[in-house]
Design a protein around this motif. Sequence first.
Motif, short mmCIF file in Angstrom:
data_model
loop_
_atom_site.label_atom_id
_atom_site.label_comp_id
_atom_site.label_asym_id
_atom_site.label_seq_id
_atom_site.Cartn_x
_atom_site.Cartn_y
_atom_site.Cartn_z
N MET A 45 0.84 -1.19 0.00
CA MET A 45 0.00 0.00 0.00
C MET A 45 0.88 1.24 0.00
N THR A 46 0.52 2.23 -0.81
CA THR A 46 1.20 3.52 -0.81
C THR A 46 0.15 4.61 -0.70
N LEU A 47 0.62 5.76 -0.30
CA LEU A 47 -0.28 6.91 -0.19
C LEU A 47 -0.33 7.67 -1.50
N ARG A 48 -1.44 8.31 -1.74
CA ARG A 48 -1.58 9.21 -2.89
C ARG A 48 -1.34 10.63 -2.40
N TRP A 49 -0.53 11.39 -3.14
CA TRP A 49 -0.38 12.81 -2.84
C TRP A 49 -1.70 13.45 -3.25
N TYR A 50 -2.51 13.81 -2.27
CA TYR A 50 -3.86 14.29 -2.51
C TYR A 50 -3.89 15.79 -2.76
N SER A 51 -3.19 16.55 -1.92
CA SER A 51 -3.17 18.00 -2.08
C SER A 51 -2.06 18.59 -1.25
N ILE A 52 -1.80 19.85 -1.50
CA ILE A 52 -0.94 20.63 -0.64
C ILE A 52 -1.81 21.74 -0.06
N VAL A 53 -1.64 22.02 1.21
CA VAL A 53 -2.47 23.01 1.90
C VAL A 53 -1.64 24.26 2.15
N VAL A 54 -2.18 25.40 1.80
CA VAL A 54 -1.51 26.68 1.96
C VAL A 54 -2.37 27.56 2.87
N GLU A 55 -1.76 28.07 3.93
CA GLU A 55 -2.47 28.98 4.83
C GLU A 55 -2.33 30.41 4.32
N SER A 56 -3.38 31.20 4.53
CA SER A 56 -3.35 32.59 4.07
C SER A 56 -4.32 33.43 4.87
N THR A 57 -3.98 34.70 5.04
CA THR A 57 -4.91 35.62 5.70
C THR A 57 -6.06 36.00 4.76
N ASP A 58 -5.90 35.74 3.46
CA ASP A 58 -6.98 35.95 2.49
C ASP A 58 -6.93 34.76 1.52
N HIS A 59 -7.39 33.62 2.01
CA HIS A 59 -7.25 32.37 1.26
C HIS A 59 -7.97 32.38 -0.09
N LYS A 60 -9.10 33.04 -0.17
CA LYS A 60 -9.83 33.08 -1.45
C LYS A 60 -9.04 33.86 -2.50
#
Length: 132
Positions: A1-16
């Motif tokens: 079993m291996t993991l899938r790279w699903y996403s990268i998460v980026v924090e922001s004060t104005d994420h939209k």
Amino acid sequence: MTLRWYSIVVESTDHKKLARWWAEALGWEVRFELDSESVLVPPWALELSEKLDFHQVPPGMVFVPVEHKKIGKNRLHWDFAPHTSDDRDAEIARLVELGATVIDVGQPDDATWTVLTDPDGNEFCVLSAREV
């Protein structure tokens, strides 16, 4: 079993706003935009996700809100490369026009990459052109 790279998460004060900036920079799609997160996917991801095995589906980017501004240098950054048929300098100029900033993090004068930051100060590199 291996993991899938699903996403990268980026924090922001104005994420939209930052998610829309990256969507424009990469030519990706804003899949959905909520007060709690904004999600980007490559335009081909939805088409391919039905044809590919779970582990082969390309990752997305998720932007989430935080109250604190970014402080210091990233410990992780993105590397992007134009194709050899593309004009690398024109691409860097396009990113700067969108709001990126070219920075010096101590790279050598003969570096084959250019370091930039997005409007929130997250570092990324544009490498020399590649075939693959």
